[in-house]
Design an enzyme around this catalytic site. Sequence first.
Site, PDB file in Angstrom:
ATOM      1  N   GLU A  21      -2.066 -28.978  59.705  1.00  0.00           N
ATOM      2  CA  GLU A  21      -3.300 -28.373  60.233  1.00  0.00           C
ATOM      3  C   GLU A  21      -3.487 -28.633  61.729  1.00  0.00           C
ATOM      4  O   GLU A  21      -4.318 -27.969  62.362  1.00  0.00           O
ATOM      5  CB  GLU A  21      -4.516 -28.909  59.475  1.00  0.00           C
ATOM      6  CG  GLU A  21      -4.563 -28.508  58.026  1.00  0.00           C
ATOM      7  CD  GLU A  21      -5.851 -28.916  57.355  1.00  0.00           C
ATOM      8  OE1 GLU A  21      -6.004 -30.104  57.029  1.00  0.00           O
ATOM      9  OE2 GLU A  21      -6.729 -28.034  57.181  1.00  0.00           O
ATOM     10  N   TYR A  53     -30.204 -16.302  72.045  1.00  0.00           N
ATOM     11  CA  TYR A  53     -29.192 -16.560  71.013  1.00  0.00           C
ATOM     12  C   TYR A  53     -27.802 -16.162  71.461  1.00  0.00           C
ATOM     13  O   TYR A  53     -26.811 -16.701  70.973  1.00  0.00           O
ATOM     14  CB  TYR A  53     -29.555 -15.915  69.662  1.00  0.00           C
ATOM     15  CG  TYR A  53     -29.897 -14.443  69.680  1.00  0.00           C
ATOM     16  CD1 TYR A  53     -28.925 -13.486  69.910  1.00  0.00           C
ATOM     17  CD2 TYR A  53     -31.203 -14.028  69.457  1.00  0.00           C
ATOM     18  CE1 TYR A  53     -29.240 -12.137  69.912  1.00  0.00           C
ATOM     19  CE2 TYR A  53     -31.529 -12.682  69.457  1.00  0.00           C
ATOM     20  CZ  TYR A  53     -30.550 -11.737  69.693  1.00  0.00           C
ATOM     21  OH  TYR A  53     -30.873 -10.409  69.693  1.00  0.00           O
ATOM     22  N   GLU A  73     -17.218 -32.378  59.080  1.00  0.00           N
ATOM     23  CA  GLU A  73     -18.423 -33.192  59.277  1.00  0.00           C
ATOM     24  C   GLU A  73     -18.607 -33.538  60.755  1.00  0.00           C
ATOM     25  O   GLU A  73     -19.717 -33.464  61.294  1.00  0.00           O
ATOM     26  CB  GLU A  73     -18.326 -34.507  58.472  1.00  0.00           C
ATOM     27  CG  GLU A  73     -18.571 -34.378  56.995  1.00  0.00           C
ATOM     28  CD  GLU A  73     -17.313 -34.070  56.185  1.00  0.00           C
ATOM     29  OE1 GLU A  73     -16.355 -33.507  56.751  1.00  0.00           O
ATOM     30  OE2 GLU A  73     -17.316 -34.378  54.975  1.00  0.00           O
ATOM     31  N   LYS A  98     -15.455 -23.511  55.977  1.00  0.00           N
ATOM     32  CA  LYS A  98     -13.994 -23.403  56.165  1.00  0.00           C
ATOM     33  C   LYS A  98     -13.444 -22.696  54.934  1.00  0.00           C
ATOM     34  O   LYS A  98     -12.929 -23.327  54.000  1.00  0.00           O
ATOM     35  CB  LYS A  98     -13.415 -24.810  56.320  1.00  0.00           C
ATOM     36  CG  LYS A  98     -11.962 -24.885  56.711  1.00  0.00           C
ATOM     37  CD  LYS A  98     -11.534 -26.357  56.851  1.00  0.00           C
ATOM     38  CE  LYS A  98     -10.079 -26.485  57.236  1.00  0.00           C
ATOM     39  NZ  LYS A  98      -9.644 -27.898  57.265  1.00  0.00           N
TER      40      LYS A  98
END
Length: 118
Positions: A21, A53, A73, A98
Amino acid sequence: MDTIFIEQLAVDAVIGVYDWEREITQRLFIDLDIGFTIRDAAADDDVDQTLDYQAVAERVQEFVAASRYRLIETLAEEIARLLIADFDVLEVGVRVSKPGALPQAANVGVRVTRSREV
Ligand SMILES: Nc1nc2c(c(=O)[nH]1)N=C([C@H](O)[C@@H](O)CO)CN2
């Protein structure tokens, strides 16, 4: 307090705990719920009195695309920190998805809610 939200902001980033990864980018989706008082902007119909935004989305996309965290996290926590620091928001909810992580599931992710310390 009111909420300005962004849903499913797509960004490709290096993210993950496994060696393979670290060699690729993966598609993440970011949802933001930003606590902000919009009453004055609405009364004057003035973008300068609200949270733009578009500016938030561009900053988050830039940050995530350049990031190389292992855990989603950590990424969620750092996005919350960035928004509180750079955009002076009072409270923010950040959800990082994900969807490619678990073939047997439609989606996985984390959600954090953080407030500015006063
Ligand atoms: N709670 C978490 N669990 C896992 C994470 C993560 O970021 N948070 N990451 C992985 C791997 O990177 C996985 O996504 C590879 O498919 C495993 N568990």
